[in-house]
Design an enzyme around this catalytic site. Structure first.
Site, PDB file in Angstrom:
ATOM      1  N   LYS A 185      -5.208  -5.726  -3.527  1.00  0.00           N
ATOM      2  CA  LYS A 185      -6.176  -6.436  -4.373  1.00  0.00           C
ATOM      3  C   LYS A 185      -6.467  -7.800  -3.755  1.00  0.00           C
ATOM      4  O   LYS A 185      -5.915  -8.825  -4.162  1.00  0.00           O
ATOM      5  CB  LYS A 185      -5.625  -6.558  -5.800  1.00  0.00           C
ATOM      6  CG  LYS A 185      -6.704  -6.565  -6.858  1.00  0.00           C
ATOM      7  CD  LYS A 185      -6.151  -6.153  -8.197  1.00  0.00           C
ATOM      8  CE  LYS A 185      -7.097  -6.459  -9.335  1.00  0.00           C
ATOM      9  NZ  LYS A 185      -8.422  -5.873  -9.231  1.00  0.00           N
TER      10      LYS A 185
ATOM     11  N   ARG B 111       2.450  -4.774  -7.215  1.00  0.00           N
ATOM     12  CA  ARG B 111       1.221  -4.609  -6.417  1.00  0.00           C
ATOM     13  C   ARG B 111       0.832  -5.941  -5.774  1.00  0.00           C
ATOM     14  O   ARG B 111       0.359  -5.976  -4.637  1.00  0.00           O
ATOM     15  CB  ARG B 111       0.096  -4.060  -7.302  1.00  0.00           C
ATOM     16  CG  ARG B 111      -1.115  -3.638  -6.495  1.00  0.00           C
ATOM     17  CD  ARG B 111      -2.109  -2.858  -7.338  1.00  0.00           C
ATOM     18  NE  ARG B 111      -2.664  -3.679  -8.397  1.00  0.00           N
ATOM     19  CZ  ARG B 111      -3.444  -3.212  -9.378  1.00  0.00           C
ATOM     20  NH1 ARG B 111      -3.742  -1.920  -9.446  1.00  0.00           N
ATOM     21  NH2 ARG B 111      -3.919  -4.025 -10.297  1.00  0.00           N
TER      22      ARG B 111
ATOM     23  N   GLU C 101     -13.668   5.213  -4.716  1.00  0.00           N
ATOM     24  CA  GLU C 101     -13.614   4.578  -6.039  1.00  0.00           C
ATOM     25  C   GLU C 101     -14.866   3.758  -6.246  1.00  0.00           C
ATOM     26  O   GLU C 101     -15.806   3.850  -5.448  1.00  0.00           O
ATOM     27  CB  GLU C 101     -12.351   3.728  -6.165  1.00  0.00           C
ATOM     28  CG  GLU C 101     -12.224   2.619  -5.152  1.00  0.00           C
ATOM     29  CD  GLU C 101     -10.995   1.733  -5.394  1.00  0.00           C
ATOM     30  OE1 GLU C 101     -10.579   1.579  -6.542  1.00  0.00           O
ATOM     31  OE2 GLU C 101     -10.464   1.194  -4.412  1.00  0.00           O
TER      32      GLU C 101
HETATM   33  N1  PLP Z   1      -9.962  -0.263  -8.219  1.00  0.00           N
HETATM   34  C1  PLP Z   1     -10.407  -1.501  -8.024  1.00  0.00           C
HETATM   35  C2  PLP Z   1     -11.203  -1.767  -6.798  1.00  0.00           C
HETATM   36  C3  PLP Z   1     -10.119  -2.514  -8.948  1.00  0.00           C
HETATM   37  O1  PLP Z   1     -10.567  -3.754  -8.772  1.00  0.00           O
HETATM   38  C4  PLP Z   1      -9.374  -2.202 -10.095  1.00  0.00           C
HETATM   39  C5  PLP Z   1      -9.045  -3.234 -11.069  1.00  0.00           C
HETATM   40  O2  PLP Z   1      -8.017  -3.794 -11.104  1.00  0.00           O
HETATM   41  C6  PLP Z   1      -8.926  -0.894 -10.261  1.00  0.00           C
HETATM   42  C7  PLP Z   1      -9.237   0.054  -9.312  1.00  0.00           C
HETATM   43  C8  PLP Z   1      -8.105  -0.519 -11.440  1.00  0.00           C
HETATM   44  O3  PLP Z   1      -6.798  -0.957 -11.325  1.00  0.00           O
HETATM   45  P1  PLP Z   1      -5.897  -1.281 -12.577  1.00  0.00           P
HETATM   46  O4  PLP Z   1      -5.910  -0.044 -13.403  1.00  0.00           O
HETATM   47  O5  PLP Z   1      -4.569  -1.565 -12.023  1.00  0.00           O
HETATM   48  O6  PLP Z   1      -6.533  -2.412 -13.271  1.00  0.00           O
HETATM   49  C1  COI Z   2      -9.500  -5.368 -13.366  1.00  0.00           C
HETATM   50  O1  COI Z   2      -9.810  -4.288 -13.914  1.00  0.00           O
HETATM   51  O2  COI Z   2      -8.576  -6.063 -13.769  1.00  0.00           O
HETATM   52  C2  COI Z   2     -10.208  -5.854 -12.214  1.00  0.00           C
HETATM   53  O3  COI Z   2      -9.706  -6.678 -11.532  1.00  0.00           O
HETATM   54  C3  COI Z   2     -11.533  -5.334 -11.915  1.00  0.00           C
HETATM   55  C4  COI Z   2     -12.540  -6.408 -11.768  1.00  0.00           C
HETATM   56  C5  COI Z   2     -13.752  -5.722 -11.272  1.00  0.00           C
HETATM   57  C6  COI Z   2     -12.790  -7.163 -13.024  1.00  0.00           C
END
Ligand code: PLP
Ligand code: COI
Length: 342
Positions: free
Chosen positions: A184, A82, A220
């Site tokens: 991200k 990612r 989201e």
């Molecule tokens: N959506 C957003 C905007 C996020 O910042 C995060 C955090 O990483 C997620 C979703 C969840 O992603 P992940 O499950 O890969 O941490």
């Molecule tokens: C994560 O879940 O790792 C994120 O980056 C989300 C952030 C809002 C702390």
């Protein structure tokens, strides 16, 4: 190895400086060999591209102590992939995926004393990030970059742990169609700061963002994807090109199908459907699965049947199975667990 004297059970989601972080610099078209350093501060030009034009991307992942005392990381290969996608979208060089995983492992090894003990409820949060570091005044990508990974022990993202959240429908949009919502990038979070401060001021835990084009579909929150459960036990998650492809959400959908035998569906979810769902949760590395009890749309309350006192039944099963896999209580699918210390 002696653990640090930290009150693990009462940690919040905050930054605690740990001993070592990883740094690699990109210059003249190549990454250097990289190293661990004790230096937590970054010095750069006042005109660095990251400071002027927000050329920065990051990742978030966790290391866990398992029931048997191993230290493991959950699916770091997916974070590496990612981050490569994020880099390409912002015209940044890709940090090679194997080197990404190796860097994260090195940081965990170097900060073992900060990996919270099994059963404490805390974990070691890992934050890989990359930014354009040389001076750029015309709008163009930097030529020099720094990739870093630091670690910090954390507790639950939402105060109160697994108490159901109240969220509100945001008047702000998070991501445009064809924008950067699916990567991200720091810029997605900068734009969410006013929205989250406003939500908190109004007594809400988080924002629900709708699709910017029609404002009829669920996207989201500022830091997590949504999962819904229908009254007949199907797990539904919004499909959209402008949300972050959450690794936790992808893992939970696999858990729902393969471990719990549930029907799963990734599809567009209309805001008008929410009143018909039985359960709702926010999923992400930081959020794990945090149950949502109530969604408020400009004063109009939608109360999930699972209520404000506990997680919904299926949300709880998903939570227990995923955390069971992460903590080594339940056998993981192939390739999900990277062992740092045997
Ligand atoms: N959506 C957003 C905007 C996020 O910042 C995060 C955090 O990483 C997620 C979703 C969840 O992603 P992940 O499950 O890969 O941490
Ligand atoms: C994560 O879940 O790792 C994120 O980056 C989300 C952030 C809002 C702390």
């Amino acid at each position: 190895m002696e653990k640090k004297n930290i009150d693990w059970e009462n940690l919040g989601f905050g930054y605690i400086e740990t001993e070592k972080r990883y740094v690699s610099n990109f210059k003249d078209g190549a990454w250097d060999e990289g190293m661990l350093t004790a230096e937590a501060n970054v010095v750069m030009s006042e005109c660095a591209c990251v400071l002027q034009y927000a050329q920065t991307i990051f990742e978030g992942m966790k290391a866990y102590t398992t029931e048997k005392g191993q230290i493991v990381i959950f699916r770091p290969d997916l974070n590496a992939k990612r981050m490569a996608d994020s880099a390409k979208r912002l015209e940044m060089p890709v940090f090679p995926e194997e080197r990404f995983v190796d860097a994260v492992v090195k940081v965990v090894e170097a900060n073992k004393a900060y990996v919270p003990p099994y059963g404490s409820g805390a974990t070691l949060y890992l934050r890989p990030f990359m930014f354009g570091s040389n001076a750029v005044i015309g709008v163009k990508p930097a030529d020099e970059y720094q990739f870093r990974v630091f670690a910090t022990p954390v507790g639950p993202y939402f105060k109160g742990g697994v108490k159901p959240l109240t969220i509100c429908v945001s008047d702000f949009d998070r991501a445009a169609p064809h924008g950067t919502g699916n990567i991200k990038a720091g810029l997605n979070y900068a734009m969410s700061l006013h929205a989250i401060v406003t939500a908190h001021k109004n007594g809400y835990d988080e924002n629900m963002y709708l699709d910017a084009a029609t404002r009829t579909k669920v996207e989201e929150t500022g830091g997590a994807n949504f999962l819904f459960v229908t009254k007949d036990g199907k797990v539904v998650t919004p499909k959209s090109d402008s949300i972050l492809p959450s690794i936790t959400r992808r893992s939970l959908m696999a858990v729902a199908k393969d471990y719990l035998g549930l029907e799963v569906e990734e599809r567009e979810v209309y805001f008008d459907e929410i009143k018909d769902f039985a359960e709702c949760g926010l999923c992400g590395t930081a959020a794990v699965i945090s149950p949502v009890g109530k969604i408020v749309d400009h004063g109009k309350e939608i109360c999930l049947p699972s209520g404000m006192n506990q997680m919904g039944e299926i949300t709880k099963k998903l939570y227990d199975t995923l955390t069971g896999i992460q903590m080594g209580r339940i056998e993981a699918p192939d390739g999900w667990i990277k062992v740092v210390e045997a």
